[in-house]
Design a protein around this motif. Sequence first.
Motif, mmCIF file in Angstrom:
data_model
loop_
_atom_site.group_PDB
_atom_site.id
_atom_site.type_symbol
_atom_site.label_atom_id
_atom_site.label_comp_id
_atom_site.label_asym_id
_atom_site.label_seq_id
_atom_site.Cartn_x
_atom_site.Cartn_y
_atom_site.Cartn_z
ATOM 1 N N THR A 136 -9.170 3.347 6.004
ATOM 2 C CA THR A 136 -8.628 4.661 6.405
ATOM 3 C C THR A 136 -7.773 5.210 5.217
ATOM 4 O O THR A 136 -7.520 4.424 4.317
ATOM 5 C CB THR A 136 -7.807 4.396 7.642
ATOM 6 N N GLY A 137 -7.556 6.500 5.302
ATOM 7 C CA GLY A 137 -6.641 7.069 4.312
ATOM 8 C C GLY A 137 -5.262 6.414 4.226
ATOM 9 O O GLY A 137 -4.837 6.462 3.259
ATOM 10 N N GLY A 138 -4.943 6.148 5.237
ATOM 11 C CA GLY A 138 -3.501 5.433 5.515
ATOM 12 C C GLY A 138 -3.511 4.250 4.663
ATOM 13 O O GLY A 138 -2.502 3.803 3.773
ATOM 14 N N ASP A 139 -4.656 3.648 4.906
ATOM 15 C CA ASP A 139 -4.864 2.115 4.042
ATOM 16 C C ASP A 139 -4.790 2.370 2.551
ATOM 17 O O ASP A 139 -4.138 1.684 1.659
ATOM 18 C CB ASP A 139 -6.134 1.450 4.147
ATOM 19 N N ALA A 140 -5.378 3.618 2.175
ATOM 20 C CA ALA A 140 -5.603 4.069 0.844
ATOM 21 C C ALA A 140 -4.051 4.404 0.346
ATOM 22 O O ALA A 140 -3.621 4.077 -1.127
ATOM 23 C CB ALA A 140 -6.473 5.448 0.681
ATOM 24 N N VAL A 141 -3.309 4.953 0.990
ATOM 25 C CA VAL A 141 -1.975 5.413 0.671
ATOM 26 C C VAL A 141 -0.896 4.088 0.408
ATOM 27 O O VAL A 141 -0.286 3.882 -0.322
ATOM 28 C CB VAL A 141 -1.210 6.511 1.760
ATOM 29 N N THR A 142 -1.135 3.256 1.556
ATOM 30 C CA THR A 142 -0.526 1.758 1.227
ATOM 31 C C THR A 142 -0.641 1.206 -0.076
ATOM 32 O O THR A 142 -0.113 0.669 -0.654
ATOM 33 C CB THR A 142 -0.919 0.993 2.365
ATOM 34 N N LEU A 143 -2.114 1.130 -0.709
ATOM 35 C CA LEU A 143 -2.538 0.810 -1.668
ATOM 36 C C LEU A 143 -2.155 1.226 -3.010
ATOM 37 O O LEU A 143 -1.633 0.509 -3.922
ATOM 38 C CB LEU A 143 -4.079 0.474 -1.621
ATOM 39 N N ARG A 144 -2.101 2.604 -2.920
ATOM 40 C CA ARG A 144 -1.442 3.295 -4.073
ATOM 41 C C ARG A 144 0.092 2.978 -3.968
ATOM 42 O O ARG A 144 0.697 2.949 -5.337
ATOM 43 C CB ARG A 144 -1.722 4.873 -3.736
ATOM 44 N N THR A 145 0.868 2.781 -2.833
ATOM 45 C CA THR A 145 2.121 2.700 -2.862
ATOM 46 C C THR A 145 2.598 1.402 -3.471
ATOM 47 O O THR A 145 3.345 0.939 -4.412
ATOM 48 C CB THR A 145 2.726 2.634 -1.662
#
Length: 239
Positions: A136-145
């Motif tokens: 998900t996009g949320g997973d992507a944000v988690t990975l970037r963080t």
Amino acid sequence: MLQAVLNGSRPADAHPALPVLARHLARDARAVALHGIASVHVHPRGPDAEETLDPVHVADAVAAIRNEVPHMEIGVTTGRWIQPDPRLRIEAVLAWGRLGMGKPDVCSVNVHEKGWTDVCAAAASVGIGVELGVWTGGDAVTLRTTGIPPGTVRVLAESTVPDPDTAVAEGVRILRALGPLQVPVLLHGEEDGAWPVLEYAMRNNLDTRIGFEDVLVRPDGWLGTGNDDLVETALKLRF
């Protein structure tokens, strides 16, 4: 790169040619290798045909494939649905590092699962690469963080939307949320969304994958006769 995903979590009766036993996974790996495939992802099974992280059965599957296709990259899953306890997932991955010919080259780790960074660290500590699953996009944000863990060989941008009309849009949203990365991104879909997402990935020079884990039918709606049939169909879409 086109990766072949040979069985996934599908039950043994999902398709007459679904590879479950180690020798059947090796058979399919050999068949897709004839089409130039250099990477396979498999879900090893136990005697009950259920998915397992048990080093004995992981070693059986990996060694059988390696015996047939020595230079193939072999990946396995660490999915939470197989073993909910992250500590036991870590123990399993650490044990895989001692399997010799049965040691996987890479393992997939899903960013949304509890303990994912520790599982990645365990894999890196025993020389197993990591494919990071981003659903998900949320997973992507988690990975970037959090940042890309050491040992990561690629990020799997996984559009889990089965609707063919929206699967590509979901994949694009994930890619945009990921932003630029220092490792390759493999984009794929599943079920009715698998082929549209694969075609989008190919048009945009992204790595992608195909096989019975993601879809059982060809774009024309006919049941695929095997993983090699799906791979051959995918390769034809490049032209």
